[in-house]
Design a protein around this motif. Structure first.
Motif, PDB file in Angstrom:
ATOM      1  N   THR A  65      78.144  46.115  19.622  1.00 28.22           N
ATOM      2  CA  THR A  65      78.863  46.207  18.500  1.00 28.22           C
ATOM      3  C   THR A  65      79.869  47.021  18.198  1.00 28.22           C
ATOM      4  O   THR A  65      80.548  47.113  17.797  1.00 28.22           O
ATOM      5  N   SER A  68      81.537  46.705  14.351  1.00 31.28           N
ATOM      6  CA  SER A  68      81.869  46.257  14.411  1.00 31.28           C
ATOM      7  C   SER A  68      80.993  45.140  14.243  1.00 31.28           C
ATOM      8  O   SER A  68      79.778  45.254  13.968  1.00 31.28           O
ATOM      9  N   ALA A  69      81.622  43.509  14.065  1.00 31.51           N
ATOM     10  CA  ALA A  69      80.450  42.851  14.291  1.00 31.51           C
ATOM     11  C   ALA A  69      79.758  42.998  12.326  1.00 31.51           C
ATOM     12  O   ALA A  69      78.500  42.362  12.217  1.00 31.51           O
ATOM     13  N   GLY A  70      80.216  43.260  11.526  1.00 30.81           N
ATOM     14  CA  GLY A  70      79.723  43.798  10.772  1.00 30.81           C
ATOM     15  C   GLY A  70      78.467  44.723  10.163  1.00 30.81           C
ATOM     16  O   GLY A  70      77.616  44.546   9.645  1.00 30.81           O
ATOM     17  N   VAL A  71      78.490  44.849  11.288  1.00 31.25           N
ATOM     18  CA  VAL A  71      77.425  45.861  12.111  1.00 31.25           C
ATOM     19  C   VAL A  71      77.542  47.462  11.458  1.00 31.25           C
ATOM     20  O   VAL A  71      78.492  48.307  11.723  1.00 31.25           O
ATOM     21  N   SER A  75      73.389  49.363   7.594  1.00 30.32           N
ATOM     22  CA  SER A  75      71.701  47.451   8.279  1.00 30.32           C
ATOM     23  C   SER A  75      71.152  48.635   9.379  1.00 30.32           C
ATOM     24  O   SER A  75      70.650  47.449   9.764  1.00 30.32           O
ATOM     25  N   GLU A  93      73.522  42.298   9.528  1.00 27.87           N
ATOM     26  CA  GLU A  93      74.702  41.479  10.751  1.00 27.87           C
ATOM     27  C   GLU A  93      73.290  41.837  11.864  1.00 27.87           C
ATOM     28  O   GLU A  93      73.749  41.785  12.970  1.00 27.87           O
ATOM     29  N   LYS A  96      70.797  40.266  13.368  1.00 26.99           N
ATOM     30  CA  LYS A  96      71.467  38.596  13.532  1.00 26.99           C
ATOM     31  C   LYS A  96      71.848  39.024  14.579  1.00 26.99           C
ATOM     32  O   LYS A  96      70.939  38.601  16.291  1.00 26.99           O
ATOM     33  N   ARG A  97      72.164  40.073  15.219  1.00 28.59           N
ATOM     34  CA  ARG A  97      72.906  40.169  16.224  1.00 28.59           C
ATOM     35  C   ARG A  97      70.989  40.969  17.150  1.00 28.59           C
ATOM     36  O   ARG A  97      71.342  39.917  18.260  1.00 28.59           O
TER      37      ARG A  97
END
Length: 126
Positions: A65, A68-71, A75, A93, A96-97
């Motif tokens: 990621t 990006s992608a909320g990471v 987190s 996130e 989740k990833r």
């Protein structure tokens, strides 16, 4: 089984400069309260934080990621096990990833020498 690998290198002197800059929010932007406390206040604080920062960026690479992608930095948390070995705890996130990729645990190695800190992480599907 290994799912992903990431590695990163951080300039300890740069981290030290950011820590002394009253206008920079490095600590609250990148580290949880637990990570800040674990780093202590001694002469090696910048090196310890740099190792954690390198580990977080290595995890972002392993997750595919980047930033990006909320990471983000918060987190991904570097915590110490009772044995003293570091491990990774993911939130939001990032978690989740990792689940999407099938990563269930992490191997992590960090080191620092002089003005450089390095971290390597391996995401495992146990």
């Amino acid at each position: 089984m290994m799912i992903a690998h990431g590695i990163d290198l951080v300039d300890v002197a740069h981290t030290a400069r950011l820590l002394t800059d009253p206008t920079d929010q490095l600590l609250t932007r990148c580290f949880t309260q637990q990570e800040q406390e674990a780093a202590g206040n001694g002469a090696d604080r910048a090196a310890r934080l740099s190792g954690r920062l390198a580990a977080k960026e290595a995890v972002m690479k392993a997750l595919g990621t980047g930033f990006s992608a909320g990471v983000g930095f918060l987190s991904i948390e570097v915590v110490m096990l009772p044995s003293g070995a570091p491990t990774i705890v993911l939130h939001g996130e990032a978690q989740k990833r990792a689940e999407m990729l099938g990563i269930r645990s992490w191997l992590i190695s960090t080191s620092h020498e002089g003005d450089m800190a390095i971290a390597s992480v391996i995401g495992l599907a146990n």
